[in-house]
Design an enzyme around this catalytic site. Structure first.
Site, mmCIF file in Angstrom:
data_model
loop_
_atom_site.group_PDB
_atom_site.id
_atom_site.type_symbol
_atom_site.label_atom_id
_atom_site.label_comp_id
_atom_site.label_asym_id
_atom_site.label_seq_id
_atom_site.Cartn_x
_atom_site.Cartn_y
_atom_site.Cartn_z
ATOM 1 N N CYS A 56 17.882 -3.630 8.995
ATOM 2 C CA CYS A 56 16.718 -2.777 9.203
ATOM 3 C C CYS A 56 15.501 -3.604 9.577
ATOM 4 O O CYS A 56 15.212 -4.631 8.947
ATOM 5 C CB CYS A 56 16.438 -1.975 7.929
ATOM 6 S SG CYS A 56 14.965 -0.946 8.030
ATOM 7 N N CYS A 59 11.763 -4.560 7.223
ATOM 8 C CA CYS A 59 11.456 -5.781 6.464
ATOM 9 C C CYS A 59 12.121 -6.973 7.151
ATOM 10 O O CYS A 59 13.232 -6.864 7.658
ATOM 11 C CB CYS A 59 11.983 -5.698 5.029
ATOM 12 S SG CYS A 59 11.277 -4.371 4.036
ATOM 13 N N GLN A 236 -4.814 2.815 6.497
ATOM 14 C CA GLN A 236 -4.304 1.582 5.918
ATOM 15 C C GLN A 236 -2.980 1.874 5.213
ATOM 16 O O GLN A 236 -2.825 2.893 4.552
ATOM 17 C CB GLN A 236 -5.314 0.975 4.940
ATOM 18 C CG GLN A 236 -6.611 0.511 5.587
ATOM 19 C CD GLN A 236 -6.411 -0.622 6.579
ATOM 20 O OE1 GLN A 236 -5.443 -1.383 6.502
ATOM 21 N NE2 GLN A 236 -7.328 -0.745 7.537
ATOM 22 N N GLU A 281 -16.397 4.833 17.172
ATOM 23 C CA GLU A 281 -14.936 4.976 17.228
ATOM 24 C C GLU A 281 -14.545 5.654 18.540
ATOM 25 O O GLU A 281 -15.216 6.591 18.990
ATOM 26 C CB GLU A 281 -14.443 5.807 16.037
ATOM 27 C CG GLU A 281 -12.997 6.242 16.087
ATOM 28 C CD GLU A 281 -12.030 5.090 16.233
ATOM 29 O OE1 GLU A 281 -11.094 5.216 17.038
ATOM 30 O OE2 GLU A 281 -12.221 4.067 15.535
ATOM 31 N N ASP A 327 -13.353 -3.810 12.700
ATOM 32 C CA ASP A 327 -11.931 -3.720 12.358
ATOM 33 C C ASP A 327 -11.162 -3.287 13.600
ATOM 34 O O ASP A 327 -10.741 -2.131 13.720
ATOM 35 C CB ASP A 327 -11.735 -2.718 11.214
ATOM 36 C CG ASP A 327 -10.274 -2.558 10.809
ATOM 37 O OD1 ASP A 327 -9.459 -3.419 11.185
ATOM 38 O OD2 ASP A 327 -9.951 -1.558 10.134
ATOM 39 N N CYS A 353 -5.793 -7.119 11.694
ATOM 40 C CA CYS A 353 -4.366 -6.939 11.450
ATOM 41 C C CYS A 353 -3.549 -7.925 12.279
ATOM 42 O O CYS A 353 -2.332 -7.775 12.392
ATOM 43 C CB CYS A 353 -3.939 -5.504 11.753
ATOM 44 S SG CYS A 353 -4.271 -4.974 13.445
#
Length: 395
Positions: A56, A59, A236, A281, A327, A353
């Protein structure tokens, strides 16, 4: 005798690396890499908890114990900074616990009367049919099996995405590339939603989202304020991750009375900052939700629908604020960083990120006279190579 070499660290894509640059998949620091490519496991190599690992793609690092995974999170940030010849004070990483993901996109495929539902395999479009998961919040995982059954009842014969979000009212579900017309389909959807506590069920057959179940308006609480939650909106990934990033931005901008929040989204930071906030935004739905929440809370927030890639704030506009919070998406914000480099704000709080694009933008800021006060690594995508961070820049 068979010579061995010790795995010293885990590289950005998840391979273990030795001192002489040899790479080994699914290796942990302290493992021994033998000449034939096999591994002798060391003290930081754990038995992966999930039956689907490593097939998978949800992870990549379940074979690392907690200490090794935390070290990986920090090393990802340090390596990205080093790539730009930068150094900074790195705080201890904040890592979300297992089973805390409140937002995820799964994939579904109907074939031969059977529906496969789960994450895609690593570096593949094949779907691993999810039967257990150690990253999803239990309330979301509980929906996976019944949703698979519902899609079979609805005759799902295509391939689509399944967006799952844990809202204030419960699981929010959106399925793409699915048409479900007729009374039988409507009754099946209603029964599924009632039985499993679904907050909202939305279909997108390709012409836009159509909500088929929403007994009460769906919200997500940000900064203590309920925010209308658009289907499949960005959020998040974990509450713990959000809390860590918000705390970092509150600390970074402490004392500021006017703050610009760039790429504000639904208002994760805007609604948590104790100041007058300008929020920019580009996603219209997210901005409308933020504006509605700020209005209901009677907060001193001014919103602007603005594509910061096409029209970044100018230096003159940035100079109006005591502090800037930014961000951006994974690509970073090169053009906006160039303007930030020469603005007169007292502090910049940067949430990222992607450590690599952060380091590139940080180099622009530092070349403009800023310095990195501190960096907080955050691992909210547990057992993933995806790492986030928050940083404070000062003059």
């Amino acid at each position: 005798m068979t010579s061995t070499d010790t795995i010293l660290r885990v590289a950005a894509r998840g391979d273990g690396v030795t001192a002489d640059g040899r790479h080994a998949a699914f290796a942990a620091p302290g493992d021994l890499l033998n000449d034939d490519g096999t591994l002798t496991h060391g003290p930081h190599h754990q038995a992966p908890p999930c039956r689907h690992f490593p097939d998978c793609g949800g992870c990549q690092l379940q074979h690392l114990d907690d200490d090794a995974y935390a070290a990986f999170v920090t090393d990802r940030v340090a390596s990205a900074l080093d790539g730009q010849e930068l150094t900074a004070t790195l705080r201890p990483p904040l890592v979300s616990p297992p089973n805390t993901r409140r937002r995820a996109t799964l994939h579904a495929e109907g074939k031969g009367g059977r529906v496969t539902l789960g994450f895609t395999a690593e570096k593949s479009h094949a779907i691993v049919d999810m039967r257990e998961c150690h990253i999803l919040a239990p309330a979301l995982f509980a929906v996976v099996g019944p949703l698979r059954t519902l899609l079979q009842k609805l005759g799902f014969k295509r391939r689509g995405d399944v967006h799952l979000t844990l809202s204030d009212q419960g699981p929010d579900v959106m399925v793409t590339n699915l048409t479900a017309d007729g009374l039988a389909a409507a009754e099946a959807i209603t029964s599924f939603c009632e039985r499993h506590g679904i907050a909202r069920f939305t279909l997108d057959s390709g012409i836009g989202a159509e909500t088929r179940w929403e007994p009460q308006p769906v919200t997500i609480t940000l900064g203590g304020h309920p925010v209308p939650l658009p289907p499949a909106a960005f959020l998040q990934a974990t509450q713990e991750g959000e809390d860590a990033l918000v705390a970092a931005m509150r600390e970074a901008t402490s004392g500021a009375t006017t703050i610009a929040d760039l790429f504000a989204g639904l208002g994760t930071f805007t609604l948590a900052l104790p100041a007058r906030v300008y929020a920019a935004e580009g996603a219209r739905d997210a901005l409308f939700s933020l504006k509605a929440a700020a209005g209901r809370g009677q907060l001193p927030v001014f919103t602007e629908h603005r594509d910061l890639y096409r029209r970044p704030l100018t230096v003159a506009e940035l100079d109006r604020f005591d502090a800037i919070v930014i961000d951006p998406p994974r690509a970073g914000a090169r053009d906006q960083a160039e303007a930030l480099a020469t603005c007169q704000a007292k502090v910049i709080g940067y949430v990222s990120c992607n450590p690599s694009s952060f380091a590139r933008d940080a180099k622009l800021l530092i070349d403009g006279g800023w310095r990195i006060d501190w960096v907080q690594p955050v691992g909210q995508f547990r057992w993933s190579t995806h790492v986030e961070l928050a940083a404070r820049f000062v003059r």
